[in-house]
Design an enzyme around this catalytic site. Structure first.
Site, mmCIF file in Angstrom:
data_model
loop_
_atom_site.group_PDB
_atom_site.id
_atom_site.type_symbol
_atom_site.label_atom_id
_atom_site.label_comp_id
_atom_site.label_asym_id
_atom_site.label_seq_id
_atom_site.Cartn_x
_atom_site.Cartn_y
_atom_site.Cartn_z
ATOM 1 N N GLU A 100 18.304 -16.547 -8.071
ATOM 2 C CA GLU A 100 17.806 -15.229 -8.462
ATOM 3 C C GLU A 100 17.198 -15.272 -9.874
ATOM 4 O O GLU A 100 16.145 -14.674 -10.128
ATOM 5 C CB GLU A 100 18.951 -14.208 -8.367
ATOM 6 C CG GLU A 100 18.639 -12.809 -8.859
ATOM 7 C CD GLU A 100 17.512 -12.111 -8.111
ATOM 8 O OE1 GLU A 100 17.012 -12.616 -7.096
ATOM 9 O OE2 GLU A 100 17.101 -11.033 -8.582
ATOM 10 N N LYS A 121 13.378 -14.295 -10.695
ATOM 11 C CA LYS A 121 13.024 -13.250 -11.677
ATOM 12 C C LYS A 121 12.015 -13.806 -12.683
ATOM 13 O O LYS A 121 11.051 -13.146 -13.029
ATOM 14 C CB LYS A 121 14.260 -12.753 -12.449
ATOM 15 C CG LYS A 121 15.195 -11.869 -11.712
ATOM 16 C CD LYS A 121 14.722 -10.459 -11.476
ATOM 17 C CE LYS A 121 14.010 -10.332 -10.167
ATOM 18 N NZ LYS A 121 14.745 -10.100 -8.992
ATOM 19 N N ASN A 162 -1.357 2.647 5.581
ATOM 20 C CA ASN A 162 -0.464 1.594 5.115
ATOM 21 C C ASN A 162 0.016 0.830 6.350
ATOM 22 O O ASN A 162 0.603 1.424 7.253
ATOM 23 C CB ASN A 162 0.728 2.223 4.369
ATOM 24 C CG ASN A 162 1.897 1.260 4.197
ATOM 25 O OD1 ASN A 162 3.049 1.661 4.260
ATOM 26 N ND2 ASN A 162 1.619 0.003 3.979
ATOM 27 N N GLY A 163 -0.265 -0.477 6.372
ATOM 28 C CA GLY A 163 0.175 -1.295 7.505
ATOM 29 C C GLY A 163 -0.899 -2.295 7.879
ATOM 30 O O GLY A 163 -1.837 -2.533 7.107
ATOM 31 N N CYS A 184 0.839 -1.181 0.000
ATOM 32 C CA CYS A 184 0.000 0.000 0.000
ATOM 33 C C CYS A 184 0.883 1.243 0.000
ATOM 34 O O CYS A 184 1.968 1.258 0.570
ATOM 35 C CB CYS A 184 -0.945 0.106 1.200
ATOM 36 S SG CYS A 184 -2.076 -1.277 1.327
ATOM 37 N N TRP A 194 -2.704 -2.782 -1.563
ATOM 38 C CA TRP A 194 -2.361 -4.200 -1.683
ATOM 39 C C TRP A 194 -3.132 -4.853 -0.555
ATOM 40 O O TRP A 194 -2.803 -4.705 0.620
ATOM 41 C CB TRP A 194 -0.854 -4.413 -1.519
ATOM 42 C CG TRP A 194 -0.401 -5.806 -1.792
ATOM 43 C CD1 TRP A 194 -0.027 -6.319 -2.998
ATOM 44 C CD2 TRP A 194 -0.262 -6.873 -0.845
ATOM 45 N NE1 TRP A 194 0.334 -7.644 -2.865
ATOM 46 C CE2 TRP A 194 0.193 -8.010 -1.562
ATOM 47 C CE3 TRP A 194 -0.484 -6.992 0.529
ATOM 48 C CZ2 TRP A 194 0.436 -9.240 -0.954
ATOM 49 C CZ3 TRP A 194 -0.247 -8.212 1.145
ATOM 50 C CH2 TRP A 194 0.207 -9.312 0.409
ATOM 51 N N GLU A 250 8.448 -14.533 -10.924
ATOM 52 C CA GLU A 250 7.655 -13.415 -10.400
ATOM 53 C C GLU A 250 7.059 -12.539 -11.499
ATOM 54 O O GLU A 250 6.011 -11.940 -11.292
ATOM 55 C CB GLU A 250 8.440 -12.580 -9.389
ATOM 56 C CG GLU A 250 9.576 -11.781 -9.960
ATOM 57 C CD GLU A 250 10.319 -10.986 -8.900
ATOM 58 O OE1 GLU A 250 9.691 -10.571 -7.926
ATOM 59 O OE2 GLU A 250 11.532 -10.777 -9.072
ATOM 60 N N ARG A 289 3.657 -0.218 -4.977
ATOM 61 C CA ARG A 289 3.434 -0.744 -3.627
ATOM 62 C C ARG A 289 2.118 -1.500 -3.510
ATOM 63 O O ARG A 289 1.875 -2.166 -2.503
ATOM 64 C CB ARG A 289 3.441 0.400 -2.609
ATOM 65 C CG ARG A 289 4.724 1.184 -2.595
ATOM 66 C CD ARG A 289 4.603 2.395 -1.694
ATOM 67 N NE ARG A 289 4.647 2.016 -0.289
ATOM 68 C CZ ARG A 289 5.737 2.015 0.446
ATOM 69 N NH1 ARG A 289 6.877 2.395 -0.058
ATOM 70 N NH2 ARG A 289 5.687 1.655 1.711
ATOM 71 N N LYS A 321 6.077 -3.995 -4.130
ATOM 72 C CA LYS A 321 7.516 -3.718 -4.093
ATOM 73 C C LYS A 321 8.044 -3.650 -2.668
ATOM 74 O O LYS A 321 9.184 -3.994 -2.408
ATOM 75 C CB LYS A 321 7.775 -2.386 -4.809
ATOM 76 C CG LYS A 321 9.203 -1.929 -4.825
ATOM 77 C CD LYS A 321 9.936 -2.533 -5.989
ATOM 78 C CE LYS A 321 11.412 -2.171 -6.009
ATOM 79 N NZ LYS A 321 12.193 -3.237 -6.642
ATOM 80 N N HIS A 334 19.891 -35.421 -7.620
ATOM 81 C CA HIS A 334 19.240 -35.918 -6.405
ATOM 82 C C HIS A 334 17.737 -35.671 -6.426
ATOM 83 O O HIS A 334 17.119 -35.569 -5.369
ATOM 84 C CB HIS A 334 19.889 -35.268 -5.171
ATOM 85 C CG HIS A 334 21.343 -35.580 -5.074
ATOM 86 N ND1 HIS A 334 21.828 -36.777 -4.597
ATOM 87 C CD2 HIS A 334 22.424 -34.861 -5.452
ATOM 88 C CE1 HIS A 334 23.156 -36.777 -4.663
ATOM 89 N NE2 HIS A 334 23.535 -35.624 -5.176
HETATM 90 C C1 F6R Z 1 12.135 -9.715 -6.062
HETATM 91 C C2 F6R Z 1 12.051 -8.687 -5.041
HETATM 92 C C3 F6R Z 1 11.736 -9.102 -3.641
HETATM 93 C C4 F6R Z 1 12.523 -8.221 -2.645
HETATM 94 C C5 F6R Z 1 12.111 -8.546 -1.208
HETATM 95 C C6 F6R Z 1 12.923 -7.765 -0.211
HETATM 96 O O1 F6R Z 1 12.465 -9.180 -7.305
HETATM 97 O O2 F6R Z 1 12.216 -7.535 -5.305
HETATM 98 O O3 F6R Z 1 11.997 -10.449 -3.432
HETATM 99 O O4 F6R Z 1 13.888 -8.454 -2.823
HETATM 100 O O5 F6R Z 1 10.758 -8.260 -1.048
HETATM 101 O O6 F6R Z 1 12.789 -6.393 -0.415
HETATM 102 P P1 F6R Z 1 13.853 -5.375 0.152
HETATM 103 O O7 F6R Z 1 15.138 -5.607 -0.573
HETATM 104 O O8 F6R Z 1 13.274 -4.026 -0.122
HETATM 105 O O9 F6R Z 1 13.988 -5.664 1.612
#
Ligand code: F6R
Length: 611
Positions: free
Chosen positions: A483, A487, A100-101, A2, A74, A490, A27, A606, A506
């Site tokens: 990673e 990517k 937000n929260g 949010c 969100w 997601e 967000r 995000k 395995h």
């Molecule tokens: C994936 C992504 C998330 C963040 C995670 C932690 O692309 O962006 O997995 O890495 O939510 O976020 P931060 O780095 O802001 O603590």
């Protein structure tokens, strides 16, 4: 999760609210809404969907009034419905609120209110706060007093923007655990979850701390501590330029941010490098003596930052000869993991607002260990919890999938390792010099990989109709396999898993058939290259489709793999900075070709400010 924004000004605020909420949309994009105060009346426009969709129906900018609040959601409590969209009103319609929260005790509060005859219009935890503020106003005092008293009844996290029809021109804000920044504009004041939302209007901000209350009008800003006493807070200048928060001609923020990596790596590396050493002390307070005293490193992080921490674990063991381990922040905080004396706890985060990481970091601080944040957002909550901070200079990262934050995190860890290795005397000057040299070259090498964008886009076409993918890597490239898989899943919704290459035998090998793309990170090195070639043979023997990430000039691999993407030769320890780049581009193009919303993937936010 949010985003909230608020503005009080001498002119109509709706255009600024609409623009700000669009910038905060990363967000949360389940629903969006705004409330403006026009004379003594509160008008609300809100709806389900992304900002552009709802704005097209409701014309946000046309809302009248010089004071207002807005929100992108969100969803946590209650479905994605019109009624659950913010802003929420109090029962008499005189108080409007964005939040937000998460209010953990909202159910108990709601039941009490219902027992006293309150009817609720939504299923949200937020609406309870609007009811409480209205009740407190009935007990007397100003909106500020009511917000302060109501917040005392809340357990959980909140950043709040509040309007009252009885106090035209006033915007009240407070926070606990969720971020909130106050911006100082030209005859106006703003609040936002994130500076990127208000950068067009001001570069001067104050970060509100937990339980502080701000009372804003166009001409004035008063901030009160938890005891109700007026306080002076240091204003800070933000050096991010506005362009950094725009797409700059790219189709998506993610693509722009991938291409920004050479520059952002240079910004993170160059100011800290001298000919034969890394200079960190003045900026971070981490002296050579501090570094010498560190016997162990514990990393705390989530998601992509957790993958960067895994690279860090490798670097500390390999370069600084210091034991390191990586913890999921969400697990660490609920375990009683021993933290031996001499431990440095390193929290990694792009946003500095991830609830689990900050809570785990707070726990480490409480237990008396030295802590360091590796963080991208100046003034964020994490940087105010940790004893030391090393900033990554990635600039605002708007695309939900993290890219430039990841590589700059690795660069920051690499710098820290050089400094520690030097302080501890565990590497000789020649080794240090070659690491410095290697790091200096990295931005240019990343540039060379980006030049292969068209080749990678063609390879992406082979993924578009697949449902699964496997990513394999060894040693320092194992976190890159994780990673790469994250990517892909997601943003393109293709199921993908990363494994240490040897683990394939395995279990995961059972999945391999001609439908299965297998991305193998196999740069040439003395230790594991030959073994990884063996893994590629095993995949090919089962008809899997191999996409290899290989060192420039490696013809052996090109003959085995179906597709090969080359990265320049580098020191082994610097390899992750390079090998991740083609995987970012690959996932971007796959998602794009599949018609996915690259910058706003479904269900994600995000900034994960809830646990
Ligand atoms: C994936 C992504 C998330 C963040 C995670 C932690 O692309 O962006 O997995 O890495 O939510 O976020 P931060 O780095 O802001 O603590």
């Amino acid at each position: 999760m949010c985003g909230i924004i608020g503005v009080t000004s001498t002119e109509p605020v709706a255009p600024k609210l609409a623009d700000g909420v669009r910038r905060l949309e990363y967000r949360g994009y389940d629903s969006v809404g705004l409330a403006t105060l026009d004379g003594g009346a509160i008008g609300i426009r809100k709806g389900v969907g992304k900002v552009d969709e709802v704005d097209a129906q409701l014309d946000f900018a046309a809302a009248a009034g010089n004071t207002g609040i807005a929100h992108c959601r969100w969803g946590t409590h209650g479905g994605i419905t019109h009624n659950n969209a913010h802003p929420h009103l109090s029962p008499n319609g005189k108080v409007a609120i964005v939040h937000n929260g998460i209010i953990e005790n909202y159910l108990a509060l709601k039941q009490d209110l219902q027992a006293n005859g309150h009817a609720f219009a939504s299923e949200t935890d937020t609406e309870v706060i609007a009811h409480l503020i209205e009740l407190e106003l009935e007990h007397g005092g100003t909106l500020k007093d009511a917000v302060h008293r109501a917040s005392k009844q809340l357990v959980g996290s909140y950043a709040l923007g509040v309007l009252s029809a009885d106090e035209p021109g006033t915007l009240v804000a407070t926070r606990n655990e969720s971020p909130l920044v106050i911006g100082f504009g030209d005859r106006e004041h703003l609040i936002a979850s994130d500076v990127a939302a208000i950068l067009t209007h001001t570069d001067t901000v104050v970060y509100l701390d937990n339980h502080e209350v701000a009372v804003l009008t166009a001409e004035s800003c008063a901030i009160y501590d938890d005891g109700g006493f007026a306080i002076d807070k240091q204003r800070e200048k933000i050096d991010w330029d506005m362009e950094a928060a725009e797409k700059g001609g790219f189709e998506h923020f993610m693509l722009k941010e991938i291409h920004e990596q050479p520059g952002k790596l240079a910004d993170t590396i160059s100011p800290r490098l001298r000919d034969h050493e890394v200079v960190f002390e003045a900026e971070t307070g981490v002296t050579a003596e501090v570094l010498r005293g560190i016997d162990r490193v514990i990393f705390l992080a989530c998601g992509t930052s957790w993958h960067a921490a895994m690279v860090g674990e490798f670097l500390f063991e390999e370069l600084a000869k210091t034991p390191a381990e990586v913890e999921y922040a969400s697990e660490f905080r609920y375990r009683n993991a021993p933290i031996p004396p001499g431990t440095l706890v390193v929290a990694m985060s792009q946003s500095g607002e991830t609830a689990d990481t900050n809570a785990a970091l707070e726990e480490a601080v409480r237990r008396g260990t030295r802590t360091l944040a590796v963080c991208n957002v100046r003034g964020s909550t994490m940087t105010r919890i940790a004893h030391h901070t090393v900033y990554t200079h990635a600039g605002p990262e708007i695309g939900v999938a993290s890219t430039k934050a990841f590589t700059t995190q690795i660069a920051a860890l690499y710098l820290l390792n050089i400094a520690m290795a030097q302080a501890k005397g565990v590497l000789n000057q020649q080794q240090i010099d070659s690491m410095i040299q290697g790091l200096r070259q990295a931005p240019l090498q990343v540039e060379q990989i980006l030049d292969q964008n068209d080749t990678i886009q063609k390879i992406a076409k082979h993924f578009t109709s697949r449902s699964n993918a496997i990513y394999l890597g060894r040693g320092v490239h194992f976190p890159i396999a994780l990673e790469g898989a994250l990517k892909l899943k997601e943003i393109s919704y293709i199921h993908a898993e990363g494994y240490p290459a040897a683990e394939m035998k395995h279990g995961p090998i059972a999945l391999i058939d001609k439908q299965m793309p297998v991305v193998v990170i196999a740069p040439t090195d003395k230790l594991t290259y030959q073994k990884t070639l063996g893994n590629i043979e095993e995949v090919k023997a089962r008809d899997g489709v191999v996409i290899a990430i290989a060192t420039e000039g490696d013809q052996t691999i090109a003959q085995l793999a179906d597709h090969t993407i080359y990265i320049p030769e580098s020191l082994y320890s610097i390899g992750p900075l390079l090998s991740v780049i083609p995987l970012q581009l690959l996932s971007y193009h796959v998602a794009e070709l599949r018609g996915c919303d690259v910058d706003k993937p479904r269900n994600l936010s995000k900034v994960v400010t809830v646990e």
